[in-house]
Write a protein that holds these residues in place. Structure first.
Motif, PDB file in Angstrom:
ATOM      1  N   ILE A 169      80.050  40.312  33.890  1.00 36.48           N
ATOM      2  CA  ILE A 169      79.790  41.391  34.845  1.00 36.48           C
ATOM      3  C   ILE A 169      78.816  42.408  34.254  1.00 36.48           C
ATOM      4  O   ILE A 169      77.889  42.876  34.925  1.00 36.48           O
ATOM      5  CB  ILE A 169      81.109  42.077  35.258  1.00 36.48           C
ATOM      6  CG1 ILE A 169      81.914  41.148  36.173  1.00 36.48           C
ATOM      7  CG2 ILE A 169      80.845  43.405  35.966  1.00 36.48           C
ATOM      8  CD1 ILE A 169      83.275  41.669  36.547  1.00 36.48           C
ATOM      9  N   LYS A 170      79.019  42.740  32.979  1.00 36.90           N
ATOM     10  CA  LYS A 170      78.112  43.701  32.337  1.00 36.90           C
ATOM     11  C   LYS A 170      76.692  43.146  32.252  1.00 36.90           C
ATOM     12  O   LYS A 170      75.706  43.868  32.503  1.00 36.90           O
ATOM     13  CB  LYS A 170      78.611  44.060  30.944  1.00 36.90           C
ATOM     14  CG  LYS A 170      77.801  45.170  30.282  1.00 36.90           C
ATOM     15  CD  LYS A 170      78.345  45.555  28.933  1.00 36.90           C
ATOM     16  CE  LYS A 170      77.643  46.800  28.382  1.00 36.90           C
ATOM     17  NZ  LYS A 170      76.184  46.753  28.479  1.00 36.90           N
ATOM     18  N   ILE A 171      76.566  41.867  31.896  1.00 42.28           N
ATOM     19  CA  ILE A 171      75.232  41.249  31.802  1.00 42.28           C
ATOM     20  C   ILE A 171      74.546  41.280  33.162  1.00 42.28           C
ATOM     21  O   ILE A 171      73.359  41.627  33.273  1.00 42.28           O
ATOM     22  CB  ILE A 171      75.337  39.810  31.274  1.00 42.28           C
ATOM     23  CG1 ILE A 171      75.770  39.809  29.806  1.00 42.28           C
ATOM     24  CG2 ILE A 171      74.001  39.079  31.428  1.00 42.28           C
ATOM     25  CD1 ILE A 171      76.054  38.432  29.246  1.00 42.28           C
ATOM     26  N   ILE A 172      75.277  40.924  34.212  1.00 38.62           N
ATOM     27  CA  ILE A 172      74.697  40.848  35.554  1.00 38.62           C
ATOM     28  C   ILE A 172      74.339  42.231  36.084  1.00 38.62           C
ATOM     29  O   ILE A 172      73.241  42.444  36.613  1.00 38.62           O
ATOM     30  CB  ILE A 172      75.656  40.126  36.518  1.00 38.62           C
ATOM     31  CG1 ILE A 172      75.817  38.663  36.103  1.00 38.62           C
ATOM     32  CG2 ILE A 172      75.146  40.214  37.960  1.00 38.62           C
ATOM     33  CD1 ILE A 172      76.894  37.912  36.870  1.00 38.62           C
ATOM     34  N   THR A 173      75.245  43.178  35.943  1.00 37.71           N
ATOM     35  CA  THR A 173      74.963  44.521  36.462  1.00 37.71           C
ATOM     36  C   THR A 173      73.845  45.203  35.680  1.00 37.71           C
ATOM     37  O   THR A 173      73.002  45.894  36.272  1.00 37.71           O
ATOM     38  CB  THR A 173      76.233  45.398  36.436  1.00 37.71           C
ATOM     39  OG1 THR A 173      76.804  45.396  35.116  1.00 37.71           O
ATOM     40  CG2 THR A 173      77.269  44.880  37.431  1.00 37.71           C
ATOM     41  N   ASP A 174      73.818  45.002  34.362  1.00 40.56           N
ATOM     42  CA  ASP A 174      72.717  45.570  33.566  1.00 40.56           C
ATOM     43  C   ASP A 174      71.382  44.976  33.997  1.00 40.56           C
ATOM     44  O   ASP A 174      70.376  45.695  34.123  1.00 40.56           O
ATOM     45  CB  ASP A 174      72.938  45.303  32.077  1.00 40.56           C
ATOM     46  CG  ASP A 174      74.017  46.192  31.471  1.00 40.56           C
ATOM     47  OD1 ASP A 174      74.478  47.114  32.158  1.00 40.56           O
ATOM     48  OD2 ASP A 174      74.407  45.936  30.309  1.00 40.56           O
ATOM     49  N   PHE A 175      71.369  43.668  34.232  1.00 43.78           N
ATOM     50  CA  PHE A 175      70.136  42.998  34.644  1.00 43.78           C
ATOM     51  C   PHE A 175      69.668  43.510  36.000  1.00 43.78           C
ATOM     52  O   PHE A 175      68.480  43.838  36.182  1.00 43.78           O
ATOM     53  CB  PHE A 175      70.361  41.483  34.697  1.00 43.78           C
ATOM     54  CG  PHE A 175      69.181  40.706  35.203  1.00 43.78           C
ATOM     55  CD1 PHE A 175      68.035  40.579  34.436  1.00 43.78           C
ATOM     56  CD2 PHE A 175      69.213  40.095  36.450  1.00 43.78           C
ATOM     57  CE1 PHE A 175      66.934  39.864  34.902  1.00 43.78           C
ATOM     58  CE2 PHE A 175      68.122  39.377  36.918  1.00 43.78           C
ATOM     59  CZ  PHE A 175      66.987  39.265  36.144  1.00 43.78           C
ATOM     60  N   CYS A 176      70.584  43.585  36.964  1.00 42.97           N
ATOM     61  CA  CYS A 176      70.219  44.045  38.306  1.00 42.97           C
ATOM     62  C   CYS A 176      69.764  45.499  38.287  1.00 42.97           C
ATOM     63  O   CYS A 176      68.844  45.881  39.020  1.00 42.97           O
ATOM     64  CB  CYS A 176      71.387  43.853  39.270  1.00 42.97           C
ATOM     65  SG  CYS A 176      71.751  42.115  39.623  1.00 42.97           S
ATOM     66  N   ARG A 177      70.407  46.301  37.457  1.00 45.28           N
ATOM     67  CA  ARG A 177      69.981  47.684  37.331  1.00 45.28           C
ATOM     68  C   ARG A 177      68.575  47.762  36.753  1.00 45.28           C
ATOM     69  O   ARG A 177      67.737  48.582  37.202  1.00 45.28           O
ATOM     70  CB  ARG A 177      70.958  48.453  36.415  1.00 45.28           C
ATOM     71  CG  ARG A 177      70.567  49.905  36.168  1.00 45.28           C
ATOM     72  CD  ARG A 177      70.719  50.752  37.409  1.00 45.28           C
ATOM     73  NE  ARG A 177      69.983  51.999  37.308  1.00 45.28           N
ATOM     74  CZ  ARG A 177      70.071  52.985  38.183  1.00 45.28           C
ATOM     75  NH1 ARG A 177      70.865  52.849  39.227  1.00 45.28           N
ATOM     76  NH2 ARG A 177      69.369  54.087  38.032  1.00 45.28           N
ATOM     77  N   ASN A 178      68.272  46.909  35.784  1.00 45.66           N
ATOM     78  CA  ASN A 178      66.932  46.881  35.209  1.00 45.66           C
ATOM     79  C   ASN A 178      65.900  46.406  36.228  1.00 45.66           C
ATOM     80  O   ASN A 178      64.753  46.873  36.219  1.00 45.66           O
ATOM     81  CB  ASN A 178      66.898  45.987  33.972  1.00 45.66           C
ATOM     82  CG  ASN A 178      67.545  46.645  32.766  1.00 45.66           C
ATOM     83  OD1 ASN A 178      67.653  47.870  32.704  1.00 45.66           O
ATOM     84  ND2 ASN A 178      67.979  45.848  31.809  1.00 45.66           N
ATOM     85  N   LEU A 179      66.298  45.470  37.090  1.00 52.88           N
ATOM     86  CA  LEU A 179      65.387  45.035  38.154  1.00 52.88           C
ATOM     87  C   LEU A 179      64.972  46.225  39.014  1.00 52.88           C
ATOM     88  O   LEU A 179      63.810  46.344  39.428  1.00 52.88           O
ATOM     89  CB  LEU A 179      66.042  43.972  39.028  1.00 52.88           C
ATOM     90  CG  LEU A 179      66.273  42.584  38.414  1.00 52.88           C
ATOM     91  CD1 LEU A 179      66.880  41.642  39.457  1.00 52.88           C
ATOM     92  CD2 LEU A 179      64.970  41.989  37.873  1.00 52.88           C
ATOM     93  N   TYR A 180      65.925  47.102  39.265  1.00 51.37           N
ATOM     94  CA  TYR A 180      65.616  48.299  40.055  1.00 51.37           C
ATOM     95  C   TYR A 180      64.780  49.294  39.239  1.00 51.37           C
ATOM     96  O   TYR A 180      63.773  49.821  39.737  1.00 51.37           O
ATOM     97  CB  TYR A 180      66.913  48.964  40.516  1.00 51.37           C
ATOM     98  CG  TYR A 180      66.682  50.285  41.220  1.00 51.37           C
ATOM     99  CD1 TYR A 180      66.124  50.323  42.501  1.00 51.37           C
ATOM    100  CD2 TYR A 180      66.993  51.486  40.590  1.00 51.37           C
ATOM    101  CE1 TYR A 180      65.891  51.528  43.134  1.00 51.37           C
ATOM    102  CE2 TYR A 180      66.762  52.700  41.219  1.00 51.37           C
ATOM    103  CZ  TYR A 180      66.215  52.717  42.495  1.00 51.37           C
ATOM    104  OH  TYR A 180      65.983  53.913  43.113  1.00 51.37           O
ATOM    105  N   ASP A 181      65.168  49.529  38.006  1.00 48.94           N
ATOM    106  CA  ASP A 181      64.437  50.489  37.161  1.00 48.94           C
ATOM    107  C   ASP A 181      62.988  50.070  36.978  1.00 48.94           C
ATOM    108  O   ASP A 181      62.086  50.923  36.916  1.00 48.94           O
ATOM    109  CB  ASP A 181      65.116  50.617  35.796  1.00 48.94           C
ATOM    110  CG  ASP A 181      66.437  51.369  35.872  1.00 48.94           C
ATOM    111  OD1 ASP A 181      66.673  52.050  36.887  1.00 48.94           O
ATOM    112  OD2 ASP A 181      67.234  51.258  34.919  1.00 48.94           O
ATOM    113  N   ALA A 183      61.332  48.264  39.147  1.00 49.81           N
ATOM    114  CA  ALA A 183      60.752  48.097  40.493  1.00 49.81           C
ATOM    115  C   ALA A 183      60.576  46.641  40.904  1.00 49.81           C
ATOM    116  O   ALA A 183      59.729  46.332  41.735  1.00 49.81           O
ATOM    117  CB  ALA A 183      59.422  48.843  40.597  1.00 49.81           C
ATOM    118  N   PHE A 184      61.372  45.736  40.347  1.00 46.68           N
ATOM    119  CA  PHE A 184      61.371  44.355  40.817  1.00 46.68           C
ATOM    120  C   PHE A 184      62.149  44.226  42.125  1.00 46.68           C
ATOM    121  O   PHE A 184      61.959  43.266  42.860  1.00 46.68           O
ATOM    122  CB  PHE A 184      61.983  43.428  39.760  1.00 46.68           C
ATOM    123  CG  PHE A 184      61.042  43.085  38.646  1.00 46.68           C
ATOM    124  CD1 PHE A 184      60.469  41.824  38.572  1.00 46.68           C
ATOM    125  CD2 PHE A 184      60.706  44.013  37.679  1.00 46.68           C
ATOM    126  CE1 PHE A 184      59.592  41.497  37.551  1.00 46.68           C
ATOM    127  CE2 PHE A 184      59.837  43.700  36.654  1.00 46.68           C
ATOM    128  CZ  PHE A 184      59.274  42.435  36.594  1.00 46.68           C
TER     129      PHE A 184
END
Length: 333
Positions: A169-181, A183-184
């Motif tokens: 969960i941490k890996i996935i949420t961190d990744f998705c948050r980075n996608l937003y940060d 601008a992906f």
């Protein structure tokens, strides 16, 4: 700390951080003056200094042998300065860096069309690719959902992570948050109670192409750049470029390294169907006269038994995203 620097009159002063990225009127000459993040600006200055120093050293050695001259032009891909950030540099776009590769193909009567954008790591493609590649088994579901939504022209995706472990969960949420940060994606929302992630997708073709497979090129390229750079060996590299044969045949090459100005390393990255392309790679390897163990077809997701079996069956070497570095480490350049 941020720095205002005028490119017209060289006026320089510190300004508050919140102005980074803006362009204002120079208080001295009234020309537009960009405001830089101080650390980023210093890194760029250091890179330019190192490149100019290399050219100066070349001029200081007029009687150097051809091999020494080439070595001085290509400073081990980029400066060995410890401050160099491989994930935020234009150093690889310097023509002196990839000139040995151009010459290698030219000696075989092959012209090269270089894609400088594919060598510029100032964007965030390489960072996201590394995160995606290093955690591919966990993030594969996220990637597939995004790709499916893009194929069907959906504007958003929902990712249910309720069955994942806390670590996943941490890996996935961190990744998705980075996608937003980075601008992906246009929007990111995590419903922690329901353990569901909502992403609003970007429609830019560069983003679509990245998720559709270009990320794997970035991943493999940056992994190898880091390996060779840390070894402090002499090498040149290109990514996503086109070669033109004398009979007007054209081929797009994903990744190419030239080690010690003599040993070629060819890598084709496939994140989808690859079987129909095997014969093409067999012929291209022979045409370029590259040793089989240095002509790699990297297929995402296949296991070691499959890479070994396919390698024994065909005239190219198959690897996957987990074993390609180990294979290259065993080569004798």
């Amino acid at each position: 700390m941020a720095i205002l620097r005028c490119n017209n009159c060289n006026y320089l002063r510190e300004v508050p951080n919140e102005h980074v990225g803006k362009t204002v009127k120079c208080p001295v000459c009234d020309h537009p003056a960009p405001i830089h993040d101080a650390v980023t600006l210093v890194k760029k200055v250091i890179e330019k200094y190192q490149l100019l120093l290399t050219k100066y050293q070349e001029l200081e050695q007029p009687n150097a042998s051809p091999t020494e001259a080439v070595s001085s032009v290509s400073p081990h891909i980029v400066s060995r300065d410890k401050l160099l950030d491989l994930h935020n540099t234009t150093a690889m776009t310097n023509s002196a860096q990839f000139k040995p590769i151009i010459d290698w193909f030219k000696n075989r009567e092959i012209d090269v069309d270089v894609n400088l954008q594919a060598l510029d790591t100032q964007g965030f493609y390489d960072e996201v690719a590394i995160e995606l590649g290093d955690n591919h088994e966990v993030l594969q579901t996220v990637l597939e959902k995004i790709k499916k939504a893009q194929r069907n022209d959906y504007s958003s995706v929902m990712i249910n992570i309720s069955n994942q472990s806390q670590k996943e969960i941490k890996i996935i949420t961190d990744f998705c948050r980075n996608l937003y940060d980075y601008a992906f994606v246009a929007r990111y929302f995590y419903n922690k109670k329901e353990k569901k992630i909502h992403l609003t997708l970007q429609t830019a073709s560069t983003i679509v192409n990245f998720f559709n497979g270009e990320w794997l090129e970035w991943y493999v390229f940056m992994k190898l750049v880091k390996v060779f750079y840390e070894k402090k060996g002499l090498f040149s590299c290109l990514r996503s470029f086109v070669v033109n044969f004398s009979n007007e045949d054209k081929h797009e090459i994903d990744i190419f390294f030239l080690i010690n100005h003599r040993t070629p390393l060819f890598i084709e990255c496939k994140s989808g169907e690859f079987r129909s392309m095997i014969e093409k790679y067999n012929k291209l390897r022979k045409r370029l006269n590259i040793d089989k163990d240095k002509f790699l077809v990297l297929v995402l997701g296949i296991n070691d038994e499959q890479t070994n079996g396919l390698t024994n069956m065909h005239d190219v070497t198959f690897v996957n995203e987990k074993n390609f570095i180990d294979h290259i480490a065993q080569l004798n350049p």
